[in-house]
Scaffold this active site. Structure first.
Site, PDB file in Angstrom:
ATOM      1  CB  CYS A  96       7.636   1.640  52.335  1.00  0.00           C
ATOM      2  SG  CYS A  96       9.383   2.087  52.492  1.00  0.00           S
ATOM      3  CB  CYS A 148      10.292  -0.567  51.206  1.00  0.00           C
ATOM      4  SG  CYS A 148      10.402   0.008  52.900  1.00  0.00           S
TER       5      CYS A 148
END
Length: 122
Positions: free
Chosen positions: A51, A48
């Site tokens: 993230c 991600c």
């Protein structure tokens, strides 16, 4: 596999604990129910991009709010935990106190996360 906790980025005062097993997660959640401490759960994934982008900010918040428990959970490692919290996008931050969800933030929103930690930490 035994319970594993790692804290790759230790700071002077705060840290983000990475939880890698259901047993360890259950221990963390149980501890939250018996404590008045705020727990911030960072649901993320290795793949991600957002993230990875917010990760340094989360570590900074852990230093700033050393009285708050910061837990990082990779949804691919612990999909059942992500399902229990109905995580549908990442990053998702869930603020838990006394074992109950107080609020959540979806996305890279450092200022909002900071504000909610301030609101719920005491």
């Amino acid at each position: 596999m035994g319970a594993q906790v790692s804290s790759p980025q230790r700071s002077d005062r705060g840290e983000v604990l990475e939880v890698h097993s259901s047993d360890n997660w259950n221990t963390q959640l149980h501890n939250s129910t018996t404590s008045n401490k705020l727990m911030v759960i960072d649901f993320s994934a290795a793949w991600c991009g957002p993230c990875k982008f917010i990760e340094p900010a989360v570590h900074d918040l852990a230093v700033e709010f050393s009285d708050v428990d910061f837990i990082k959970i990779d949804i691919d490692e612990l999909p059942d935990v992500a399902k229990d919290f109905e995580v549908k996008a990442m990053p998702t931050f869930v603020l838990v106190k006394k074992g109950k969800e107080r609020e959540r933030i979806v996305g890279v929103k450092k200022d909002e996360l900071h504000r909610l930690i301030e609101k719920h930490r005491f």
